[in-house]
Scaffold this active site. Sequence first.
Site, PDB file in Angstrom:
ATOM      1  N   ALA A  34      81.145 -30.670 -40.242  1.00  0.00           N
ATOM      2  CA  ALA A  34      80.067 -31.583 -39.850  1.00  0.00           C
ATOM      3  C   ALA A  34      80.481 -33.012 -39.510  1.00  0.00           C
ATOM      4  O   ALA A  34      79.798 -33.679 -38.741  1.00  0.00           O
ATOM      5  CB  ALA A  34      79.021 -31.616 -40.955  1.00  0.00           C
ATOM      6  N   ALA A  35      81.552 -33.528 -40.145  1.00  0.00           N
ATOM      7  CA  ALA A  35      81.849 -34.956 -40.013  1.00  0.00           C
ATOM      8  C   ALA A  35      82.391 -35.298 -38.617  1.00  0.00           C
ATOM      9  O   ALA A  35      83.124 -34.494 -38.052  1.00  0.00           O
ATOM     10  CB  ALA A  35      82.873 -35.359 -41.063  1.00  0.00           C
ATOM     11  N   GLY A  95      77.687 -35.941 -35.855  1.00  0.00           N
ATOM     12  CA  GLY A  95      76.959 -35.985 -34.580  1.00  0.00           C
ATOM     13  C   GLY A  95      75.897 -34.898 -34.490  1.00  0.00           C
ATOM     14  O   GLY A  95      74.735 -35.163 -34.180  1.00  0.00           O
ATOM     15  N   LYS A  96      76.298 -33.668 -34.812  1.00  0.00           N
ATOM     16  CA  LYS A  96      75.352 -32.555 -34.656  1.00  0.00           C
ATOM     17  C   LYS A  96      74.350 -32.540 -35.806  1.00  0.00           C
ATOM     18  O   LYS A  96      73.168 -32.275 -35.605  1.00  0.00           O
ATOM     19  CB  LYS A  96      76.104 -31.250 -34.511  1.00  0.00           C
ATOM     20  CG  LYS A  96      76.891 -31.357 -33.218  1.00  0.00           C
ATOM     21  CD  LYS A  96      77.821 -30.334 -32.852  1.00  0.00           C
ATOM     22  CE  LYS A  96      78.582 -30.804 -31.617  1.00  0.00           C
ATOM     23  NZ  LYS A  96      79.844 -31.488 -31.902  1.00  0.00           N
ATOM     24  N   ASP A 153      82.195 -30.568 -44.952  1.00  0.00           N
ATOM     25  CA  ASP A 153      83.448 -30.945 -44.296  1.00  0.00           C
ATOM     26  C   ASP A 153      84.498 -31.044 -45.385  1.00  0.00           C
ATOM     27  O   ASP A 153      84.158 -31.244 -46.546  1.00  0.00           O
ATOM     28  CB  ASP A 153      83.317 -32.280 -43.556  1.00  0.00           C
ATOM     29  CG  ASP A 153      84.337 -32.408 -42.427  1.00  0.00           C
ATOM     30  OD1 ASP A 153      83.987 -32.176 -41.260  1.00  0.00           O
ATOM     31  OD2 ASP A 153      85.512 -32.725 -42.725  1.00  0.00           O
ATOM     32  N   ARG A 197      86.548 -38.526 -43.507  1.00  0.00           N
ATOM     33  CA  ARG A 197      85.542 -38.264 -42.468  1.00  0.00           C
ATOM     34  C   ARG A 197      84.145 -38.143 -43.074  1.00  0.00           C
ATOM     35  O   ARG A 197      83.149 -38.518 -42.454  1.00  0.00           O
ATOM     36  CB  ARG A 197      85.927 -37.022 -41.659  1.00  0.00           C
ATOM     37  CG  ARG A 197      87.163 -37.287 -40.797  1.00  0.00           C
ATOM     38  CD  ARG A 197      87.590 -36.065 -40.030  1.00  0.00           C
ATOM     39  NE  ARG A 197      86.635 -35.631 -39.035  1.00  0.00           N
ATOM     40  CZ  ARG A 197      86.690 -35.936 -37.742  1.00  0.00           C
ATOM     41  NH1 ARG A 197      87.662 -36.684 -37.285  1.00  0.00           N
ATOM     42  NH2 ARG A 197      85.780 -35.483 -36.897  1.00  0.00           N
ATOM     43  N   ASP A 214      81.462 -25.893 -35.555  1.00  0.00           N
ATOM     44  CA  ASP A 214      82.074 -26.804 -34.567  1.00  0.00           C
ATOM     45  C   ASP A 214      83.451 -27.190 -35.107  1.00  0.00           C
ATOM     46  O   ASP A 214      83.669 -28.309 -35.539  1.00  0.00           O
ATOM     47  CB  ASP A 214      81.160 -28.043 -34.425  1.00  0.00           C
ATOM     48  CG  ASP A 214      81.641 -29.020 -33.375  1.00  0.00           C
ATOM     49  OD1 ASP A 214      82.167 -28.586 -32.350  1.00  0.00           O
ATOM     50  OD2 ASP A 214      81.489 -30.244 -33.595  1.00  0.00           O
ATOM     51  N   TYR A 258      92.474 -20.419 -36.809  1.00  0.00           N
ATOM     52  CA  TYR A 258      91.702 -21.225 -37.760  1.00  0.00           C
ATOM     53  C   TYR A 258      90.192 -21.081 -37.460  1.00  0.00           C
ATOM     54  O   TYR A 258      89.369 -20.883 -38.348  1.00  0.00           O
ATOM     55  CB  TYR A 258      92.156 -22.673 -37.567  1.00  0.00           C
ATOM     56  CG  TYR A 258      91.958 -23.626 -38.727  1.00  0.00           C
ATOM     57  CD1 TYR A 258      92.214 -23.251 -40.045  1.00  0.00           C
ATOM     58  CD2 TYR A 258      91.535 -24.938 -38.489  1.00  0.00           C
ATOM     59  CE1 TYR A 258      92.056 -24.154 -41.084  1.00  0.00           C
ATOM     60  CE2 TYR A 258      91.382 -25.846 -39.526  1.00  0.00           C
ATOM     61  CZ  TYR A 258      91.640 -25.452 -40.823  1.00  0.00           C
ATOM     62  OH  TYR A 258      91.484 -26.354 -41.842  1.00  0.00           O
ATOM     63  N   CYS A 317      85.326 -28.661 -28.172  1.00  0.00           N
ATOM     64  CA  CYS A 317      85.517 -29.631 -27.083  1.00  0.00           C
ATOM     65  C   CYS A 317      86.825 -29.299 -26.379  1.00  0.00           C
ATOM     66  O   CYS A 317      87.585 -30.183 -26.016  1.00  0.00           O
ATOM     67  CB  CYS A 317      85.501 -31.054 -27.615  1.00  0.00           C
ATOM     68  SG  CYS A 317      86.736 -31.335 -28.884  1.00  0.00           S
TER      69      CYS A 317
END
Length: 387
Positions: free
Chosen positions: A201-202, A205-206, A224, A229, A271, A298, A321
Amino acid sequence: MLLYDEALRNALAKVFGEDLDLFLRSLAEPGQRYYVRVNTLRISPEDVVDGLRFRGIEAYLDEELEEAIYIPVKGPYKVRLQDKVVITNKYAAESVYMGSNLYAPGIVSCSEGVKRGDVVTVVAENGVVVGEGVAMLSCGEIMKQRKGLAVEVYASVYKVPPIRDSLEYREGLIYPQSLPAMYVSRVLDPQPKELIVDVCAAPGGKTGHIIELTRGRALVVSFDHSRKRIDSMLSELDRLGHTPFVEVWRADSRYLHIDFSWIEADRVVVDPPCTALGVRPKLFDRKTYVDVLNAANYQLQFLRSATKILKKGGTLVYSTCTVTAEENEEVIEQFIEEERCVEPVPIETTRGSRGIRSAKHSYAYLRFHPHEHNTVGYFIAKLVKKC
Ligand code: SAH
């Protein structure tokens, strides 16, 4: 300067074919729009646009996502090379390249004679000239103090207004986020009263977007493993006023099904870390195909655990990304092969494009490519757990 080994270039050629060079060249550019997400729990996007325009910052509403607004990026401009130079690390160079000021920690070395008030050229470690400005500290002070504003930048290759210094940012009305990243929470489609889990999560943003979409009425749990972070995530959540609407836990999210086995989430976002080959602008980067394979390995581990804490009928959204098939379509398809209970759900939007042609479920995925869609490179897949 992109130092990618041959095997990685071949992997990228598999995705881009004849457009590989176009893609690689587009990574040096930032794209024509700088996006921010409006914190719709506090203000409307129209009011943010009016406020920015009132203070001379050109801003527009996005054509599709209501909460997205953008500021046009100006440039590229030519920057002169002065006698006195300041050399910066990659991270600082990439921000000066976009018009930000330069702070002392980002500086690697400087011309000895640099005094306060001198005009200096800011150069990245690999020799790329990124900006020009006035030294606010002498070279001796920069290297000794290692903190504070070092160069006030007035010319740069690209230019976006200093959004992080704006009133809107300070008041927690906006969150800088790329357009493809905003599609992730939109595709997830979180609903009030649901239990939503963000596994990597860190800096949030989402998570923040999910809170805004559900107007703080869902139970959001974010994980996270990085303390640092998580700290920056907590201060971001605080700035946005989101703290009451989320629980943040430090955990290794590859083992959530063991450490948090009681969770039965309605929706999960995965993510995970990736090779970030879609992130731009990039002044330089060094990666190998082995990095891609390690990342894919991973990423699969997060998917396995996330599916186990998802309830039957629940939705999982996976995003990266990066642009390789190995970390995107192939991770998802390998996962579908081994986990028979999940199947892809087509994503409805006119933006971006579908998955690469060789993928079995290519129709179901969403891809963004810098040279085609004028965004960062991104991949999104939506899965449902049937049993
Ligand atoms: N979703 C975030 C960005 C996540 S980047 C956003 O939208 O803002 C990937 C994150 O995965 C990083 O914060 C990293 O600390 C985290 N991460 C890496 N390995 C992890 C692990 N084993 N368990 C939990 N989190 C992990």
